[in-house]
Design a protein around this motif. Sequence first.
Motif, PDB file in Angstrom:
ATOM      1  N   ARG A  69       2.375   1.706  -3.356  1.00  0.00           N
ATOM      2  CA  ARG A  69       1.366   2.193  -4.313  1.00  0.00           C
ATOM      3  C   ARG A  69       1.099   3.681  -4.130  1.00  0.00           C
ATOM      4  O   ARG A  69       0.873   4.407  -5.111  1.00  0.00           O
ATOM      5  CB  ARG A  69       0.084   1.376  -4.125  1.00  0.00           C
ATOM      6  CG  ARG A  69      -1.035   1.730  -5.083  1.00  0.00           C
ATOM      7  CD  ARG A  69      -2.214   0.795  -4.879  1.00  0.00           C
ATOM      8  NE  ARG A  69      -3.366   1.211  -5.661  1.00  0.00           N
ATOM      9  CZ  ARG A  69      -4.557   0.596  -5.638  1.00  0.00           C
ATOM     10  NH1 ARG A  69      -4.723  -0.487  -4.871  1.00  0.00           N
ATOM     11  NH2 ARG A  69      -5.559   1.044  -6.364  1.00  0.00           N
ATOM     12  N   GLN A  70       1.126   4.128  -2.893  1.00  0.00           N
ATOM     13  CA  GLN A  70       0.911   5.558  -2.643  1.00  0.00           C
ATOM     14  C   GLN A  70       2.018   6.401  -3.264  1.00  0.00           C
ATOM     15  O   GLN A  70       1.784   7.525  -3.700  1.00  0.00           O
ATOM     16  CB  GLN A  70       0.817   5.800  -1.136  1.00  0.00           C
ATOM     17  CG  GLN A  70      -0.472   5.273  -0.513  1.00  0.00           C
ATOM     18  CD  GLN A  70      -0.455   5.306   1.002  1.00  0.00           C
ATOM     19  OE1 GLN A  70       0.602   5.511   1.619  1.00  0.00           O
ATOM     20  NE2 GLN A  70      -1.612   5.083   1.619  1.00  0.00           N
ATOM     21  N   ARG A  71       3.225   5.847  -3.308  1.00  0.00           N
ATOM     22  CA  ARG A  71       4.338   6.578  -3.904  1.00  0.00           C
ATOM     23  C   ARG A  71       4.276   6.583  -5.429  1.00  0.00           C
ATOM     24  O   ARG A  71       4.750   7.527  -6.060  1.00  0.00           O
ATOM     25  CB  ARG A  71       5.664   5.970  -3.425  1.00  0.00           C
ATOM     26  CG  ARG A  71       5.935   6.221  -1.943  1.00  0.00           C
ATOM     27  CD  ARG A  71       7.238   5.573  -1.496  1.00  0.00           C
ATOM     28  NE  ARG A  71       8.407   6.106  -2.200  1.00  0.00           N
ATOM     29  CZ  ARG A  71       9.650   5.690  -1.993  1.00  0.00           C
ATOM     30  NH1 ARG A  71       9.883   4.736  -1.099  1.00  0.00           N
ATOM     31  NH2 ARG A  71      10.660   6.221  -2.669  1.00  0.00           N
ATOM     32  N   GLU A  72       3.724   5.516  -6.005  1.00  0.00           N
ATOM     33  CA  GLU A  72       3.610   5.430  -7.458  1.00  0.00           C
ATOM     34  C   GLU A  72       2.192   4.982  -7.831  1.00  0.00           C
ATOM     35  O   GLU A  72       1.976   3.850  -8.243  1.00  0.00           O
ATOM     36  CB  GLU A  72       4.635   4.450  -8.028  1.00  0.00           C
ATOM     37  CG  GLU A  72       6.074   4.908  -7.902  1.00  0.00           C
ATOM     38  CD  GLU A  72       7.005   4.092  -8.781  1.00  0.00           C
ATOM     39  OE1 GLU A  72       6.824   4.113 -10.019  1.00  0.00           O
ATOM     40  OE2 GLU A  72       7.896   3.432  -8.223  1.00  0.00           O
ATOM     41  N   PRO A  73       1.216   5.868  -7.691  1.00  0.00           N
ATOM     42  CA  PRO A  73      -0.192   5.477  -7.880  1.00  0.00           C
ATOM     43  C   PRO A  73      -0.546   5.036  -9.297  1.00  0.00           C
ATOM     44  O   PRO A  73      -1.582   4.403  -9.492  1.00  0.00           O
ATOM     45  CB  PRO A  73      -0.958   6.745  -7.478  1.00  0.00           C
ATOM     46  CG  PRO A  73       0.023   7.855  -7.664  1.00  0.00           C
ATOM     47  CD  PRO A  73       1.358   7.280  -7.303  1.00  0.00           C
ATOM     48  N   ARG A 132       0.834  -1.204   0.000  1.00  0.00           N
ATOM     49  CA  ARG A 132       0.000   0.000   0.000  1.00  0.00           C
ATOM     50  C   ARG A 132       0.875   1.263   0.000  1.00  0.00           C
ATOM     51  O   ARG A 132       0.607   2.226  -0.739  1.00  0.00           O
ATOM     52  CB  ARG A 132      -0.930  -0.011   1.215  1.00  0.00           C
ATOM     53  CG  ARG A 132      -1.960   1.129   1.230  1.00  0.00           C
ATOM     54  CD  ARG A 132      -2.838   1.039   2.466  1.00  0.00           C
ATOM     55  NE  ARG A 132      -3.632  -0.174   2.473  1.00  0.00           N
ATOM     56  CZ  ARG A 132      -4.807  -0.299   1.869  1.00  0.00           C
ATOM     57  NH1 ARG A 132      -5.326   0.736   1.208  1.00  0.00           N
ATOM     58  NH2 ARG A 132      -5.477  -1.436   1.916  1.00  0.00           N
ATOM     59  N   ILE A 163       0.337  -1.899  -8.312  1.00  0.00           N
ATOM     60  CA  ILE A 163      -1.082  -2.087  -7.974  1.00  0.00           C
ATOM     61  C   ILE A 163      -1.441  -3.575  -8.029  1.00  0.00           C
ATOM     62  O   ILE A 163      -2.181  -4.083  -7.179  1.00  0.00           O
ATOM     63  CB  ILE A 163      -1.979  -1.272  -8.918  1.00  0.00           C
ATOM     64  CG1 ILE A 163      -1.640   0.213  -8.825  1.00  0.00           C
ATOM     65  CG2 ILE A 163      -3.460  -1.491  -8.578  1.00  0.00           C
ATOM     66  CD1 ILE A 163      -2.329   1.069  -9.880  1.00  0.00           C
ATOM     67  N   HIS A 222      -0.200  -5.208  -4.975  1.00  0.00           N
ATOM     68  CA  HIS A 222      -1.066  -4.846  -3.847  1.00  0.00           C
ATOM     69  C   HIS A 222      -2.346  -5.673  -3.877  1.00  0.00           C
ATOM     70  O   HIS A 222      -2.824  -6.152  -2.837  1.00  0.00           O
ATOM     71  CB  HIS A 222      -1.398  -3.351  -3.906  1.00  0.00           C
ATOM     72  CG  HIS A 222      -2.165  -2.872  -2.715  1.00  0.00           C
ATOM     73  ND1 HIS A 222      -3.135  -1.893  -2.784  1.00  0.00           N
ATOM     74  CD2 HIS A 222      -2.130  -3.249  -1.399  1.00  0.00           C
ATOM     75  CE1 HIS A 222      -3.642  -1.684  -1.588  1.00  0.00           C
ATOM     76  NE2 HIS A 222      -3.050  -2.487  -0.723  1.00  0.00           N
ATOM     77  N   ARG A 266      -8.285  -1.352 -11.815  1.00  0.00           N
ATOM     78  CA  ARG A 266      -7.361  -0.254 -12.091  1.00  0.00           C
ATOM     79  C   ARG A 266      -6.163  -0.739 -12.913  1.00  0.00           C
ATOM     80  O   ARG A 266      -5.716  -0.054 -13.840  1.00  0.00           O
ATOM     81  CB  ARG A 266      -6.898   0.356 -10.767  1.00  0.00           C
ATOM     82  CG  ARG A 266      -5.906   1.509 -10.906  1.00  0.00           C
ATOM     83  CD  ARG A 266      -6.509   2.672 -11.661  1.00  0.00           C
ATOM     84  NE  ARG A 266      -5.569   3.787 -11.766  1.00  0.00           N
ATOM     85  CZ  ARG A 266      -5.586   4.688 -12.738  1.00  0.00           C
ATOM     86  NH1 ARG A 266      -6.496   4.606 -13.710  1.00  0.00           N
ATOM     87  NH2 ARG A 266      -4.716   5.673 -12.754  1.00  0.00           N
TER      88      ARG A 266
END
Length: 530
Positions: free
Chosen positions: A136-140, A133, A146, A149, A168
């Motif tokens: 993913r927040q760093r590279e959405p 997670r 993803i 995740h 997504r």
Amino acid sequence: MPTRDVEQALNRIEALLGSGQARAAEHAARALLLNAADDPQLHVLLAHALRAQSRLAEAREALDHVLVRHPGLVSARMLDVDLLHASGRQQACVETLQALEAEAARHPPRLLQDVAQRYTVLGMHAEAERCQRASRQREPGNAAIIYNHATALIALGKLNEAEAALDRVIALKPDDSDAWYNRSTLRRQTAASNHITELQARLEATAPKAPARVALGYALAKEYEDLGEHAHSFAALKQAADTRRAQLSYRVDDDMETMHLIAQAFDAAFFARTHAGHVDARPVFIVGLPRSGTTLVDRILSSHTQISSRGETSDLAMALVGMAGAVGSKAELVERSTQLDFAALGQRYCAHLGTDGGARQIDKTPVNFLYLGLIAAALPDARIIHVRRNPMDVGYAMYKTLFRMAYPFSYDLDDLARYGLAYDRLMQHWRSVLPAGRMFELDYEALVADQAGISRRLVEWIGMPWQDQCLAFENNASPSLTASAAQVRQPMYSSSVGLWKRYASELAPLRDALRAGGVRIDDHDDGDAA
């Protein structure tokens, strides 16, 4: 040597490791040491090459050479985690991972991915999801992150969130066929909510022999089956399985020969000898063919407060390989495995159990059925549970599951039959030579028909007091990474019993081959192995 030449040599060593040529990588690394002895990455690669050959003590020596001089080198610390795990030093392994996770903000997102992968190997799925997670927040917009995740979310049973994550991924990278397949498995598709039209369009846009057709075809087959369109389902499945089988160089004869060698090596004479194993009552091994119900039994038992599940691990196989050392063939490994220090083998395996896992700890790796002789000798107090299932139902269940790198026999009906018959012969052998009372055998169909009765017998057999929550295994919050990750979140159901009959004509080659091998298949009832 000039820096550029050293970099090229390091790249060649990495390429050798990547292609499985560990010995050649070792030789290249040692040759380079003459000119680049101070390069820390060279020593890390040498340690990797030694580890790949199960020469763990030498790998540790090479790695320590780096860690003393470069204690902050991430690649060295990550390998340190792997060597700590291999040696059973779980607490030190976790502490190193936690330190790396704490520093991750100062490093590229790849570090969090690597830490998450190691957490997953350790069965620490909540920690793995946390890292995924954060990554993913760093590279959405990174589809690969993803996807990873989503995999962590599936293990934790967060299936709706996982489906949204895979939606997504597909939006960002429509050609990610694995994302299409995983999304299809997360729930039962309905006429009002499915992806059949999109899957058909993707298949039509994909080249006839492209690898992507495999996962797309399995996804389409699964969704067609959910909708009750069985003819369309099997047609899509067979096309995908044939494509996958054509990509493999696998020979089922090799696995059959290995099982034969195991039965010869672990014969009655072996069991007539006294073996001083390691005394530890915690291990519980659940074995059987994949898709036979091993995960269901695991979830029932691990719903108990004093029983934990370690999922599917390679700990037993790695302990064997580590103690046997370098061998030239499977035959040599089998022969050497009968001459080990079994107490040391059992102790090496139990070092991975830790101290906070409960009174019983389950290892539900199905293929541990190969190692029942080792388990009996090395772990005299371990419990062994063998799960059986109607041979046609389990054959079809394996055939329709995309295992990717595991179980290469599952993509061809003849391979399935031959492997299944060899497995059946090996299990008959274990019944004849294992000490009385070492193995509890149950039929999947009996468990489905009498959930409470069989569950109580299982709990009693492994020496635990009954707890009612074992009957509500669908509420078990522990992670699952198996092909049954979605199904285990549901209550017991019987719809898969006899499901093969919907495809009786298509599965005729499997049925006929099993019958020819001596298995009784009754087309009019559930049919059991003779």
